[in-house]
Design a protein around this motif. Structure first.
Motif, PDB file in Angstrom:
ATOM      1  N   MET A   1       2.373  16.157   4.036  1.00  0.00           N
ATOM      2  CA  MET A   1       1.243  16.052   4.959  1.00  0.00           C
ATOM      3  C   MET A   1       1.267  17.189   5.981  1.00  0.00           C
ATOM      4  O   MET A   1       0.212  17.713   6.366  1.00  0.00           O
ATOM      5  CB  MET A   1       1.297  14.694   5.664  1.00  0.00           C
ATOM      6  N   GLU A   2       2.461  17.601   6.387  1.00  0.00           N
ATOM      7  CA  GLU A   2       2.587  18.703   7.332  1.00  0.00           C
ATOM      8  C   GLU A   2       1.992  19.982   6.735  1.00  0.00           C
ATOM      9  O   GLU A   2       1.332  20.756   7.423  1.00  0.00           O
ATOM     10  CB  GLU A   2       4.069  18.893   7.671  1.00  0.00           C
ATOM     11  N   LEU A   3       2.231  20.190   5.430  1.00  0.00           N
ATOM     12  CA  LEU A   3       1.672  21.376   4.770  1.00  0.00           C
ATOM     13  C   LEU A   3       0.147  21.299   4.698  1.00  0.00           C
ATOM     14  O   LEU A   3      -0.540  22.292   4.912  1.00  0.00           O
ATOM     15  CB  LEU A   3       2.268  21.521   3.366  1.00  0.00           C
TER      16      LEU A   3
ATOM     17  N   VAL B  29      11.481   9.120   0.450  1.00  0.00           N
ATOM     18  CA  VAL B  29      10.048   9.319   0.169  1.00  0.00           C
ATOM     19  C   VAL B  29       9.239   9.439   1.466  1.00  0.00           C
ATOM     20  O   VAL B  29       8.256  10.170   1.513  1.00  0.00           O
ATOM     21  CB  VAL B  29       9.454   8.222  -0.750  1.00  0.00           C
ATOM     22  N   ARG B  30       9.681   8.777   2.502  1.00  0.00           N
ATOM     23  CA  ARG B  30       8.978   8.939   3.791  1.00  0.00           C
ATOM     24  C   ARG B  30       9.073  10.384   4.259  1.00  0.00           C
ATOM     25  O   ARG B  30       8.102  10.958   4.753  1.00  0.00           O
ATOM     26  CB  ARG B  30       9.625   8.052   4.858  1.00  0.00           C
ATOM     27  N   ARG B  31      10.292  10.976   4.100  1.00  0.00           N
ATOM     28  CA  ARG B  31      10.510  12.352   4.537  1.00  0.00           C
ATOM     29  C   ARG B  31       9.653  13.306   3.691  1.00  0.00           C
ATOM     30  O   ARG B  31       9.034  14.227   4.213  1.00  0.00           O
ATOM     31  CB  ARG B  31      12.006  12.674   4.384  1.00  0.00           C
ATOM     32  N   ILE B  32       9.613  13.062   2.392  1.00  0.00           N
ATOM     33  CA  ILE B  32       8.813  13.935   1.508  1.00  0.00           C
ATOM     34  C   ILE B  32       7.336  13.844   1.873  1.00  0.00           C
ATOM     35  O   ILE B  32       6.646  14.857   1.997  1.00  0.00           O
ATOM     36  CB  ILE B  32       9.040  13.556   0.027  1.00  0.00           C
TER      37      ILE B  32
ATOM     38  N   GLN C 101       0.834  -1.199   0.000  1.00  0.00           N
ATOM     39  CA  GLN C 101       0.000   0.000   0.000  1.00  0.00           C
ATOM     40  C   GLN C 101       0.869   1.249   0.000  1.00  0.00           C
ATOM     41  O   GLN C 101       1.771   1.382   0.831  1.00  0.00           O
ATOM     42  CB  GLN C 101      -0.918   0.022   1.236  1.00  0.00           C
ATOM     43  N   ILE C 102       0.600   2.146  -0.921  1.00  0.00           N
ATOM     44  CA  ILE C 102       1.304   3.429  -0.980  1.00  0.00           C
ATOM     45  C   ILE C 102       0.332   4.513  -0.509  1.00  0.00           C
ATOM     46  O   ILE C 102      -0.808   4.568  -0.988  1.00  0.00           O
ATOM     47  CB  ILE C 102       1.766   3.723  -2.433  1.00  0.00           C
ATOM     48  N   PRO C 103       0.740   5.379   0.441  1.00  0.00           N
ATOM     49  CA  PRO C 103      -0.172   6.438   0.899  1.00  0.00           C
ATOM     50  C   PRO C 103      -0.669   7.287  -0.267  1.00  0.00           C
ATOM     51  O   PRO C 103       0.062   7.553  -1.217  1.00  0.00           O
ATOM     52  CB  PRO C 103       0.702   7.268   1.841  1.00  0.00           C
ATOM     53  N   LYS C 104      -1.925   7.702  -0.196  1.00  0.00           N
ATOM     54  CA  LYS C 104      -2.518   8.485  -1.297  1.00  0.00           C
ATOM     55  C   LYS C 104      -3.661   9.324  -0.751  1.00  0.00           C
ATOM     56  O   LYS C 104      -4.254   8.973   0.277  1.00  0.00           O
ATOM     57  CB  LYS C 104      -3.039   7.549  -2.385  1.00  0.00           C
ATOM     58  N   LEU C 105      -3.949  10.410  -1.442  1.00  0.00           N
ATOM     59  CA  LEU C 105      -5.125  11.210  -1.098  1.00  0.00           C
ATOM     60  C   LEU C 105      -5.977  11.545  -2.314  1.00  0.00           C
ATOM     61  O   LEU C 105      -7.197  11.529  -2.238  1.00  0.00           O
ATOM     62  CB  LEU C 105      -4.701  12.522  -0.406  1.00  0.00           C
ATOM     63  N   CYS C 106      -5.341  11.856  -3.453  1.00  0.00           N
ATOM     64  CA  CYS C 106      -6.151  12.281  -4.601  1.00  0.00           C
ATOM     65  C   CYS C 106      -6.543  11.115  -5.500  1.00  0.00           C
ATOM     66  O   CYS C 106      -7.406  11.274  -6.361  1.00  0.00           O
ATOM     67  CB  CYS C 106      -5.439  13.378  -5.387  1.00  0.00           C
ATOM     68  N   ALA C 107      -5.927   9.956  -5.350  1.00  0.00           N
ATOM     69  CA  ALA C 107      -6.256   8.807  -6.208  1.00  0.00           C
ATOM     70  C   ALA C 107      -7.353   7.965  -5.572  1.00  0.00           C
ATOM     71  O   ALA C 107      -7.398   7.798  -4.356  1.00  0.00           O
ATOM     72  CB  ALA C 107      -5.009   7.956  -6.421  1.00  0.00           C
ATOM     73  N   THR C 108      -8.238   7.453  -6.413  1.00  0.00           N
ATOM     74  CA  THR C 108      -9.263   6.504  -5.958  1.00  0.00           C
ATOM     75  C   THR C 108      -9.374   5.403  -7.011  1.00  0.00           C
ATOM     76  O   THR C 108      -8.842   5.522  -8.108  1.00  0.00           O
ATOM     77  CB  THR C 108     -10.654   7.158  -5.792  1.00  0.00           C
ATOM     78  N   ASP C 109     -10.121   4.375  -6.678  1.00  0.00           N
ATOM     79  CA  ASP C 109     -10.316   3.286  -7.637  1.00  0.00           C
ATOM     80  C   ASP C 109     -11.192   3.706  -8.815  1.00  0.00           C
ATOM     81  O   ASP C 109     -11.097   3.156  -9.895  1.00  0.00           O
ATOM     82  CB  ASP C 109     -10.980   2.079  -6.945  1.00  0.00           C
TER      83      ASP C 109
ATOM     84  N   VAL D 125       1.746   8.329   7.647  1.00  0.00           N
ATOM     85  CA  VAL D 125       3.084   8.870   7.365  1.00  0.00           C
ATOM     86  C   VAL D 125       3.823   9.244   8.654  1.00  0.00           C
ATOM     87  O   VAL D 125       4.947   9.723   8.607  1.00  0.00           O
ATOM     88  CB  VAL D 125       3.036  10.089   6.414  1.00  0.00           C
ATOM     89  N   GLY D 126       3.173   9.040   9.793  1.00  0.00           N
ATOM     90  CA  GLY D 126       3.842   9.265  11.083  1.00  0.00           C
ATOM     91  C   GLY D 126       3.926  10.723  11.485  1.00  0.00           C
ATOM     92  O   GLY D 126       4.838  11.103  12.226  1.00  0.00           O
ATOM     93  N   LEU D 127       2.976  11.550  11.018  1.00  0.00           N
ATOM     94  CA  LEU D 127       3.022  12.976  11.384  1.00  0.00           C
ATOM     95  C   LEU D 127       2.601  13.170  12.836  1.00  0.00           C
ATOM     96  O   LEU D 127       1.546  12.707  13.247  1.00  0.00           O
ATOM     97  CB  LEU D 127       2.096  13.780  10.451  1.00  0.00           C
TER      98      LEU D 127
END
Ligand code: FES
Length: 264
Positions: free
Chosen positions: A96-98, A88-91, A38-46, A125-127
């Protein structure tokens, strides 16, 4: 979740050490999901076309510069992808912080608490801390005619639109992922929504400045509400009664489109 090619030449690649074979044209995100990653995502959906706006799904690809969005990047033979490298974790954490810096921190009283993808992804993402704060915003003159500004984090500049009888729109919670706009276009074919403004001032708008949902071309189909990953577009019944404890997905037999709906 990016492109899911149904046919095409098989492409072999490696994602996080796992060998995957998917049809040519499949997105890296979809290929990772096929491999159980699983890759974190927000704008993508099935159900919506890949858009690549949230930048949460970035990955590293050996031999390629930068960190492309996995939802819009097609697979190539021999590709070696890293989805959870330190870089990529840092990015992702920074991105997410923004998002959170410009979002109300009222999760405990929010109608979407426990059913919010932004909340889930912040955890994924561990924020823990947010170092930034959104700039002060000037009131938006007549962005649309708000009828109810109660309960909004800053109603002066982000008035809530409560005009639709079935759902409310709270722009203070919008992350401008454009899922609602795309659902309106791709699922319903109505084109009632658009994004107005730039940067911190960008927001979803039901038509021209001054329009609210009730006076717009919106047909109240609810596709935008289903697509929203936060409490920006929220059914009024959920606001009044809380998130349902269980739900069923049913297919509407009214017309030939075959839309599926989630109902309590
Ligand atoms: Fe890929 Fe948003 S999920 S950019």
């Amino acid at each position: 979740m990016g492109t899911a090619a149904k046919s095409g030449k098989p492409v072999k690649l490696t994602i996080d050490g796992v060998k995957v074979t998917v049809p040519e044209g499949t997105s890296v995100m979809r290929a990772a999901a096929e491999a159980g990653l699983q890759i974190p995502k927000l704008c993508a959906t099935d159900s919506l076309d890949a858009f690549g706006s949230c930048r949460l799904c970035v990955v590293e690809i050996e031999g390629r510069r930068g960190t492309p969005a996995s939802c819009t990047t097609p697979v190539h033979p021999g590709m070696v992808v890293h989805t959870h490298s330190d870089k990529v974790r840092r990015i992702r954490k920074g991105v997410m912080e923004l998002y959170i810096s410009d979002h109300p921190l009222d999760c405990l009283t929010c109608a979407a608490n426990g059913d919010c993808e932004l909340q889930d992804m912040a955890g994924a993402v561990g924020l823990r801390d947010v170092r930034y704060q959104a700039p002060e915003k000037a009131p938006l003159a007549n962005h649309f005619s708000a009828r109810d500004t109660s309960g909004v984090a800053n109603p002066e500049w982000l008035p809530k639109d409560d005009s639709n009888p079935y759902f409310s729109y709270d722009p203070s919670k919008c992350i401008v992922c454009s899922r609602c706009v795309r659902a309106c276009e791709e699922v319903q074919g109505t084109f009632a929504l658009t994004i107005q403004g730039r940067g911190f001032d960008s927001r979803v708008s039901p038509g021209a400045a001054g329009d609210d949902f009730l006076s717009s071309d919106c047909v109240s189909c609810g596709a935008c509400v289903q697509a929203c990953p936060t409490a920006t577009l929220q059914e009024k019944s959920v606001i009044e009664m809380g998130t349902p404890e269980r739900s069923v997905v049913t297919t509407c037999a009214y017309c030939g489109v075959g839309c599926s709906f989630k109902a309590e």
